[in-house]
Design a protein around this motif. Structure first.
Motif, PDB file in Angstrom:
ATOM      1  N   UNK A 269       0.527  -1.263   0.280  1.00  0.00           N
ATOM      2  CA  UNK A 269      -0.104  -0.201   0.164  1.00  0.00           C
ATOM      3  C   UNK A 269       1.026   0.777   0.448  1.00  0.00           C
ATOM      4  N   UNK A 270       2.160   0.936   0.682  1.00  0.00           N
ATOM      5  CA  UNK A 270       2.821   2.226   0.271  1.00  0.00           C
ATOM      6  C   UNK A 270       3.179   2.794  -1.143  1.00  0.00           C
ATOM      7  N   UNK A 271       2.681   1.777  -1.883  1.00  0.00           N
ATOM      8  CA  UNK A 271       3.663   2.024  -3.177  1.00  0.00           C
ATOM      9  C   UNK A 271       2.102   3.115  -3.671  1.00  0.00           C
ATOM     10  N   UNK A 272       1.300   3.304  -2.706  1.00  0.00           N
ATOM     11  CA  UNK A 272      -0.145   4.392  -2.940  1.00  0.00           C
ATOM     12  C   UNK A 272       0.668   5.867  -4.204  1.00  0.00           C
ATOM     13  N   UNK A 273       1.617   6.039  -3.143  1.00  0.00           N
ATOM     14  CA  UNK A 273       2.180   7.068  -3.685  1.00  0.00           C
ATOM     15  C   UNK A 273       2.979   7.751  -5.063  1.00  0.00           C
ATOM     16  N   UNK A 274       2.702   7.058  -5.674  1.00  0.00           N
ATOM     17  CA  UNK A 274       3.089   6.242  -7.717  1.00  0.00           C
ATOM     18  C   UNK A 274       1.742   7.094  -7.188  1.00  0.00           C
ATOM     19  N   UNK A 275       0.858   6.720  -7.686  1.00  0.00           N
ATOM     20  CA  UNK A 275      -0.520   7.319  -8.370  1.00  0.00           C
ATOM     21  C   UNK A 275       0.009   9.155  -9.112  1.00  0.00           C
ATOM     22  N   UNK A 276       0.413   9.558  -7.711  1.00  0.00           N
ATOM     23  CA  UNK A 276       1.619  10.755  -8.330  1.00  0.00           C
ATOM     24  C   UNK A 276       1.887  11.444  -9.045  1.00  0.00           C
ATOM     25  N   UNK A 277       2.810  10.234  -9.782  1.00  0.00           N
ATOM     26  CA  UNK A 277       4.068  10.560 -10.561  1.00  0.00           C
ATOM     27  C   UNK A 277       3.771   9.072 -11.979  1.00  0.00           C
ATOM     28  N   UNK A 278       2.411   9.520 -12.980  1.00  0.00           N
ATOM     29  CA  UNK A 278       2.100   8.294 -14.041  1.00  0.00           C
ATOM     30  C   UNK A 278       3.143   6.972 -14.688  1.00  0.00           C
ATOM     31  N   UNK A 279       4.764   8.016 -14.651  1.00  0.00           N
ATOM     32  CA  UNK A 279       5.698   7.768 -15.265  1.00  0.00           C
ATOM     33  C   UNK A 279       6.115   6.231 -14.738  1.00  0.00           C
ATOM     34  N   UNK A 280       6.066   6.267 -12.937  1.00  0.00           N
ATOM     35  CA  UNK A 280       6.158   5.634 -11.948  1.00  0.00           C
ATOM     36  C   UNK A 280       5.781   4.435 -12.040  1.00  0.00           C
ATOM     37  N   UNK A 281       4.244   4.434 -12.730  1.00  0.00           N
ATOM     38  CA  UNK A 281       3.529   2.979 -12.157  1.00  0.00           C
ATOM     39  C   UNK A 281       3.435   2.093 -13.166  1.00  0.00           C
ATOM     40  N   UNK A 282       4.634   1.960 -13.932  1.00  0.00           N
ATOM     41  CA  UNK A 282       5.182   0.945 -14.411  1.00  0.00           C
ATOM     42  C   UNK A 282       6.645   0.150 -14.047  1.00  0.00           C
ATOM     43  N   UNK A 283       7.420   0.970 -12.805  1.00  0.00           N
ATOM     44  CA  UNK A 283       8.194   0.358 -12.427  1.00  0.00           C
ATOM     45  C   UNK A 283       7.216  -0.275 -11.072  1.00  0.00           C
ATOM     46  N   UNK A 284       6.488   0.679 -10.342  1.00  0.00           N
ATOM     47  CA  UNK A 284       5.597  -0.346  -9.709  1.00  0.00           C
ATOM     48  C   UNK A 284       5.438  -1.340  -9.488  1.00  0.00           C
ATOM     49  N   UNK A 285       4.800  -1.738 -11.271  1.00  0.00           N
ATOM     50  CA  UNK A 285       4.167  -2.651 -11.160  1.00  0.00           C
ATOM     51  C   UNK A 285       4.806  -4.266 -12.437  1.00  0.00           C
ATOM     52  N   UNK A 286       5.370  -3.451 -12.948  1.00  0.00           N
ATOM     53  CA  UNK A 286       6.908  -4.403 -13.263  1.00  0.00           C
ATOM     54  C   UNK A 286       7.323  -5.638 -12.609  1.00  0.00           C
ATOM     55  N   UNK A 287       7.205  -5.982 -11.400  1.00  0.00           N
ATOM     56  CA  UNK A 287       7.900  -7.517 -10.710  1.00  0.00           C
ATOM     57  C   UNK A 287       5.840  -7.968 -11.343  1.00  0.00           C
ATOM     58  N   UNK A 288       5.127  -7.523 -10.532  1.00  0.00           N
ATOM     59  CA  UNK A 288       3.773  -8.471 -10.546  1.00  0.00           C
ATOM     60  C   UNK A 288       3.924  -8.475 -11.888  1.00  0.00           C
ATOM     61  N   UNK A 289       3.675  -7.846 -13.132  1.00  0.00           N
ATOM     62  CA  UNK A 289       3.132  -8.669 -14.533  1.00  0.00           C
ATOM     63  C   UNK A 289       4.540  -9.370 -15.003  1.00  0.00           C
ATOM     64  N   UNK A 290       5.259  -9.085 -14.124  1.00  0.00           N
ATOM     65  CA  UNK A 290       6.595 -10.454 -14.621  1.00  0.00           C
ATOM     66  C   UNK A 290       6.086 -11.495 -14.128  1.00  0.00           C
ATOM     67  N   UNK A 291       5.608 -11.869 -12.791  1.00  0.00           N
ATOM     68  CA  UNK A 291       5.030 -12.746 -12.384  1.00  0.00           C
ATOM     69  C   UNK A 291       3.341 -13.570 -12.815  1.00  0.00           C
ATOM     70  N   UNK A 292       3.302 -12.249 -13.309  1.00  0.00           N
ATOM     71  CA  UNK A 292       1.836 -13.398 -14.357  1.00  0.00           C
ATOM     72  C   UNK A 292       2.476 -13.982 -15.254  1.00  0.00           C
ATOM     73  N   UNK A 293       3.253 -13.130 -16.050  1.00  0.00           N
ATOM     74  CA  UNK A 293       3.556 -13.771 -16.833  1.00  0.00           C
ATOM     75  C   UNK A 293       4.777 -15.457 -17.388  1.00  0.00           C
ATOM     76  N   UNK A 294       5.065 -15.647 -15.329  1.00  0.00           N
ATOM     77  CA  UNK A 294       5.959 -16.448 -15.202  1.00  0.00           C
ATOM     78  C   UNK A 294       4.543 -17.378 -14.974  1.00  0.00           C
ATOM     79  N   UNK A 295       3.840 -16.855 -14.648  1.00  0.00           N
ATOM     80  CA  UNK A 295       2.178 -18.266 -14.278  1.00  0.00           C
ATOM     81  C   UNK A 295       1.888 -18.891 -14.905  1.00  0.00           C
ATOM     82  N   UNK A 296       1.951 -18.152 -16.311  1.00  0.00           N
ATOM     83  CA  UNK A 296       0.966 -18.343 -17.060  1.00  0.00           C
ATOM     84  C   UNK A 296       1.406 -19.301 -18.403  1.00  0.00           C
ATOM     85  N   UNK A 297       2.762 -19.036 -18.033  1.00  0.00           N
ATOM     86  CA  UNK A 297       4.099 -19.620 -19.186  1.00  0.00           C
ATOM     87  C   UNK A 297       3.788 -21.229 -18.753  1.00  0.00           C
TER      88      UNK A 297
END
Ligand code: ZN
Length: 143
Positions: free
Chosen positions: A114-142
């Motif tokens: 929840x501390x990453x809520x601050x990223x909301x103010x910085x749209x360019x950093x959203x991808x930084x914050x979510x990268x690991x989660x997207x990558x895990x999803x890819x790994x699970x799907x593969x």
């Protein structure tokens, strides 16, 4: 009011300095690679899945403090959870960092994330914050 200092709170800095579950897992494990060219973040995640449970997961990579801290905290959140959780948490987390009015119930479930809520103010950093989660999803799907 969120500001950049708040965004880089101690938790993020600590996880960046001493990431949890950093490294690789021996095969057979499923893995995936994630990249965020906007920032230069690069991450590899490794998961050991047994009976639908994420028994172990690790990550390796280079990137900004936010991407590394997010990956580090993610490994602590998902370890021991069913594989479906990877997707469920990604959706909750995505909502938290992009929505104007994030679901309050999710905040409890997301715990430290929840501390990453601050990223909301910085749209360019959203991808930084979510990268690991997207990558895990890819790994699970593969898997
Ligand atoms: Zn980044």
């Amino acid at each position: 009011m969120s500001n950049l200092n708040e965004l880089y709170q101690q938790v993020i800095l600590d996880h960046n300095k001493n990431p949890k579950n950093y490294g690789q897992l021996p095969p057979p494990c499923c893995s995936a690679e994630g990249k965020n060219p906007l920032c230069g973040d690069h991450i590899d995640v490794y998961l050991t899945i047994e009976d639908g449970i994420i028994k172990d997961l690790k990550f390796e990579g280079d990137g900004c403090a936010i991407s590394k801290a997010s990956a580090s905290i993610m490994t602590t959140v998902l370890k021991g959870k069913p594989v479906e959780a990877a997707n469920e948490y990604l959706e909750m987390f995505q909502d938290l960092v992009t929505s104007d009015q994030p679901n309050e119930e999710h905040k409890d479930k997301l715990g430290k994330m929840a501390i990453f809520r601050g990223v909301h103010e910085f749209p360019a950093r959203v991808k930084c914050a979510t990268l690991a989660w997207h990558t895990v999803k890819d790994a699970v799907e593969a898997n």
